[in-house]
Enzyme design. Structure first.
Site, PDB file in Angstrom:
ATOM      1  N   THR A   1      -2.340   1.021  -4.461  1.00  0.00           N
ATOM      2  CA  THR A   1      -2.908   2.123  -3.697  1.00  0.00           C
ATOM      3  C   THR A   1      -4.332   2.456  -4.106  1.00  0.00           C
ATOM      4  OG1 THR A   1      -2.641   4.483  -3.146  1.00  0.00           O
ATOM      5  CG2 THR A   1      -1.840   3.775  -5.301  1.00  0.00           C
ATOM      6  N   SER A   2      -5.089   2.991  -3.157  1.00  0.00           N
ATOM      7  CA  SER A   2      -6.443   3.472  -3.437  1.00  0.00           C
ATOM      8  C   SER A   2      -6.437   4.867  -4.028  1.00  0.00           C
ATOM      9  CB  SER A   2      -7.276   3.460  -2.145  1.00  0.00           C
ATOM     10  OG  SER A   2      -7.432   2.142  -1.662  1.00  0.00           O
TER      11      SER A   2
ATOM     12  N   ASP B   1       0.864  -1.166   0.000  1.00  0.00           N
ATOM     13  CA  ASP B   1       0.000   0.000   0.000  1.00  0.00           C
ATOM     14  C   ASP B   1       0.912   1.231   0.000  1.00  0.00           C
ATOM     15  OD1 ASP B   1      -2.388   1.625   0.493  1.00  0.00           O
ATOM     16  OD2 ASP B   1      -1.617   1.818   2.531  1.00  0.00           O
TER      17      ASP B   1
ATOM     18  N   ASP C   1      -0.101   5.162   1.065  1.00  0.00           N
ATOM     19  CA  ASP C   1      -0.284   6.110   2.165  1.00  0.00           C
ATOM     20  C   ASP C   1      -0.315   5.389   3.502  1.00  0.00           C
ATOM     21  OD1 ASP C   1      -0.718   8.653   0.651  1.00  0.00           O
ATOM     22  OD2 ASP C   1      -2.369   7.506  -0.186  1.00  0.00           O
TER      23      ASP C   1
ATOM     24  N   LYS D   1     -10.456  -1.387  -2.144  1.00  0.00           N
ATOM     25  CA  LYS D   1     -10.313  -2.009  -0.839  1.00  0.00           C
ATOM     26  C   LYS D   1     -11.542  -1.673   0.023  1.00  0.00           C
ATOM     27  CE  LYS D   1      -5.324  -1.197  -1.184  1.00  0.00           C
ATOM     28  NZ  LYS D   1      -4.168  -0.455  -0.622  1.00  0.00           N
TER      29      LYS D   1
ATOM     30  N   ASP E   1      -1.403  -0.697   6.257  1.00  0.00           N
ATOM     31  CA  ASP E   1      -1.544  -0.014   7.544  1.00  0.00           C
ATOM     32  C   ASP E   1      -2.983   0.141   7.994  1.00  0.00           C
ATOM     33  OD1 ASP E   1      -2.161   3.390   7.165  1.00  0.00           O
ATOM     34  OD2 ASP E   1      -1.973   2.036   5.446  1.00  0.00           O
TER      35      ASP E   1
END
Length: 221
Positions: A106-107, A13, A15, A138, A163
């Site tokens: 990543t989103s 991931d 961030d 996600k 995270d």
């Protein structure tokens, strides 16, 4: 910590996992939440790890166009890169990995992801899966399944670094192993997975077939 385990690839991931953009993201989202009359303290913890369009859509606010609002938020976040820094130890750890054996998943939209990666000084991966690449973000596993496929491996043979609860759930649903990064956690996250606060705690070894294993650094034991 994954003693004896070897992985075909590492899926990160972005961030909160390889870089810290929380301050910048929360500045932008705070203004958005205030404009829509939301309780900021309650709302902000819900934004992490998910695509903006799904965060906004899940609120079901009357008269709010989730697509338009997500586009506006992207522009605002792209303009606010102040204070974005790498997670401790992330840069040398990523640089130690074989380029064809890792990806960022990543989103965030690709444009924003690249801006944040540059701002933090994170190595740009050879392969990246971003918000535009999947229909379901996600906690759906689609993004990790796609990343593994693009790397030519099975998700069950990968280690996911995450995270946020949504990302952890996505990693679990993909069948991958999961490592939790706790560097940005204000409160301890209850998890059954191994957890590290800094990449300085771990190193890697690569065998003759290219499989990667983790090694705990002696000074971090």
């Amino acid at each position: 910590m994954f003693a004896g385990s070897k992985f075909a690839a590492f899926l990160f991931d972005m961030d909160g996992t390889v870089l810290n953009s929380i301050a910048a993201a929360e500045r932008v989202w705070t203004k958005w939440a205030e404009r829509h009359g939301l309780d900021v303290a309650t709302f902000l913890p819900t934004i992490h790890g998910k695509r903006a369009i799904e965060t906004i859509g899940g609120l079901r606010l009357p008269g709010v166009d989730a697509v338009a609002e997500a586009d506006a938020l992207l522009k605002a976040e792209a303009d606010d890169l102040e204070g974005i820094v790498p997670i401790p130890g992330a840069v040398p750890f990523l640089k130690s990995l074989p380029p064809e054996r890792w990806a960022i998943v990543t989103s965030a939209p690709r444009e924003l992801a690249l801006l944040r990666i540059e701002a933090a000084g994170i190595p740009v991966p050879a392969m990246m899966v971003t918000a535009e690449d999947v229909t379901h973000g996600k906690p759906a596993p689609d993004c990790f399944l796609l990343a593994a496929k693009r790397l030519g491996v099975e998700a069950r043979d990968c280690l996911v670094f995450e995270d946020a609860p949504a990302g952890i759930a996505a990693g679990e649903a993909s069948g991958a192993s999961v490592m939790v990064i706790s560097a940005t956690h204000v409160h301890p996250l209850q998890t059954r997975h191994d957890s590290i606060a800094s990449y300085d705690e771990i190193g890697i070894a690569v065998d003759d077939t290219g499989l990667i294993s983790l090694e705990q650094q002696r000074d971090a034991a």
